[in-house]
Design an enzyme around this catalytic site. Structure first.
Site, PDB file in Angstrom:
ATOM      1  N   ASN A   9       0.875  -1.176   0.000  1.00  6.96           N
ATOM      2  CA  ASN A   9       0.000   0.000   0.000  1.00  6.96           C
ATOM      3  C   ASN A   9       0.908   1.221   0.000  1.00  6.96           C
ATOM      4  O   ASN A   9       1.463   1.585   1.028  1.00  6.96           O
ATOM      5  CB  ASN A   9      -0.883  -0.029   1.255  1.00  6.96           C
ATOM      6  N   LYS A  11       0.143   4.223  -0.338  1.00 10.57           N
ATOM      7  CA  LYS A  11      -0.540   5.420   0.197  1.00 10.57           C
ATOM      8  C   LYS A  11      -0.295   6.614  -0.738  1.00 10.57           C
ATOM      9  O   LYS A  11      -0.215   6.426  -1.947  1.00 10.57           O
ATOM     10  CB  LYS A  11      -0.076   5.696   1.630  1.00 10.57           C
ATOM     11  N   HIS A 101      -9.532   1.114   4.621  1.00  9.01           N
ATOM     12  CA  HIS A 101      -8.284   1.303   5.379  1.00  9.01           C
ATOM     13  C   HIS A 101      -8.565   2.278   6.523  1.00  9.01           C
ATOM     14  O   HIS A 101      -9.373   3.203   6.368  1.00  9.01           O
ATOM     15  CB  HIS A 101      -7.206   1.851   4.446  1.00  9.01           C
ATOM     16  N   GLU A 103      -7.027   4.716   7.533  1.00 13.86           N
ATOM     17  CA  GLU A 103      -6.812   6.129   7.169  1.00 13.86           C
ATOM     18  C   GLU A 103      -8.004   6.678   6.387  1.00 13.86           C
ATOM     19  O   GLU A 103      -8.322   7.867   6.489  1.00 13.86           O
ATOM     20  CB  GLU A 103      -5.485   6.261   6.387  1.00 13.86           C
ATOM     21  N   GLU A 171      -5.655  -5.062  10.478  1.00 19.15           N
ATOM     22  CA  GLU A 171      -4.653  -4.020  10.703  1.00 19.15           C
ATOM     23  C   GLU A 171      -4.980  -3.274  11.993  1.00 19.15           C
ATOM     24  O   GLU A 171      -5.828  -2.365  11.984  1.00 19.15           O
ATOM     25  CB  GLU A 171      -4.667  -3.019   9.549  1.00 19.15           C
ATOM     26  N   GLY A 177       2.188   2.159  10.820  1.00 19.07           N
ATOM     27  CA  GLY A 177       3.200   3.219  10.736  1.00 19.07           C
ATOM     28  C   GLY A 177       3.861   3.551  12.056  1.00 19.07           C
ATOM     29  O   GLY A 177       4.596   4.537  12.145  1.00 19.07           O
ATOM     30  N   SER A 217       3.122  -2.219  10.464  1.00 18.76           N
ATOM     31  CA  SER A 217       4.564  -2.250  10.772  1.00 18.76           C
ATOM     32  C   SER A 217       5.208  -3.593  10.463  1.00 18.76           C
ATOM     33  O   SER A 217       6.129  -4.017  11.169  1.00 18.76           O
ATOM     34  CB  SER A 217       4.812  -1.846  12.229  1.00 18.76           C
TER      35      SER A 217
HETATM   36  C1  PEP Z   1      -0.883   0.152   6.052  1.00 15.96           C
HETATM   37  O1  PEP Z   1      -1.011   1.354   5.924  1.00 15.96           O
HETATM   38  O2  PEP Z   1      -1.729  -0.607   5.558  1.00 15.96           O
HETATM   39  C2  PEP Z   1       0.262  -0.336   6.812  1.00 15.96           C
HETATM   40  C3  PEP Z   1       0.234  -1.565   7.227  1.00 15.96           C
HETATM   41  O3  PEP Z   1       1.269   0.554   7.035  1.00 15.96           O
HETATM   42  P1  PEP Z   1       2.687   0.246   7.720  1.00 15.96           P
HETATM   43  O4  PEP Z   1       3.205  -1.046   7.115  1.00 15.96           O
HETATM   44  O5  PEP Z   1       3.550   1.416   7.366  1.00 15.96           O
HETATM   45  O6  PEP Z   1       2.449   0.090   9.172  1.00 15.96           O
END
Ligand code: PEP
Length: 255
Positions: A9, A11, A101, A103, A171, A177, A217
């Site tokens: 992803n 973003k 997601h 976000e 998630e 992040g 992460s």
């Molecule tokens: C995500 O935004 O779906 C995600 C898992 O981000 P990160 O790997 O940076 O934590």
């Protein structure tokens, strides 16, 4: 047997030149520059911003790297300024779309019902939706993780019919992040809970076909242990998908 999916992803990151270099590095990495790479151990997907789909899709067409969108509207077309539809993503070469997601849920106030409508539109357009669910830190501290995830699943998943089932991405919001991840046993509890939830609604056979990704992460240093947890069928990767070396290292950890 569910084949693992490693999905990037991106973003809101990348310009045409940097996206092209990243894809070229990924393709070099899987095409023999590193002969030990067990490509077939997993499926690889990149989800760039919509304006980069053409650049990225031009480079990935005919390669094992698949293309996905990061969101879609629930209507096919019409007066929705700034939005793109599932049909448009399909037309641009996408096979997948990330939906719900955290976000999107927080930045754009997306509800479970809206995510469900989008997921239905994605399936109708021939895309596989990757429906994201996950608890906040406060919800985990209150011991409500599974209840929150189950409520999101009940509200966000589309009606399931014949054909390719949606994918679920677990998630935890606090892990995205942040550099923090749940323990492998905590991940196993949620993924096992999601599988049981699916079994109760779809029956064992249909539930067994649904891939459940972990996201939050995931990095080269923790991918192998997270991907080895039962019912973890791949990863949704944010930050680490922006470096070809890290993304490929995570993919290798599937093997
Ligand atoms: C995500 O935004 O779906 C995600 C898992 O981000 P990160 O790997 O940076 O934590």
């Amino acid at each position: 047997m569910r084949r693992k999916l490693i999905a990037g992803n991106w973003k809101m990151n990348g310009l045409r030149a940097s996206a092209a270099s990243l894809i070229q590095e990924l393709l070099d990495g899987i095409s023999g520059a590193e002969p030990s790479f067990e490509l077939l151990a997993c499926e690889l997907l990149v989800c760039p911003p919509a304006c980069l789909l053409e650049t990225v899709g031009g480079l990935t067409a005919g390669t094992p790297v698949e293309l996905g969108g990061q969101d879609c509207h629930c209507a096919e077309a019409g007066a929705h300024t700034g939005d793109i539809s599932a049909v448009m993503l399909k037309d641009a070469g996408c096979a997948y779309v990330i939906l719900g997601h955290s976000e999107r849920r927080s930045d754009h106030g997306e509800s479970d019902a809206l995510v469900r409508a989008k997921a239905g539109a994605a399936l109708a357009a021939g895309l596989t939706p990757i429906v994201c669910v996950g608890e906040t830190a406060a919800e985990r501290d209150d011991g409500r993780t599974l209840a929150v995830v189950e409520t999101q699943l009940a509200g966000s998943l589309p009606e399931l019919g014949p054909g390719r089932p949606p994918i679920i991405a677990y998630e935890p919001v606090w892990a995205i992040g942040s550099g923090r991840t749940p323990s492998t046993s905590e991940v196993g509890e949620v993924h096992g809970g999601v599988r049981r939830w699916l079994e109760a609604r779809l029956g064992a056979e249909a539930a067994a076909a649904v891939r459940i990704l972990y996201g939050g992460s995931m990095k080269p240093g923790n991918a192998a242990e997270l991907l080895a947890v039962p019912d973890v069928d791949g990863g949704l990767i944010g930050g680490a998908s922006l470096k070809a070396e890290d993304f490929l290292a995570i993919a290798r950890a599937c093997g």
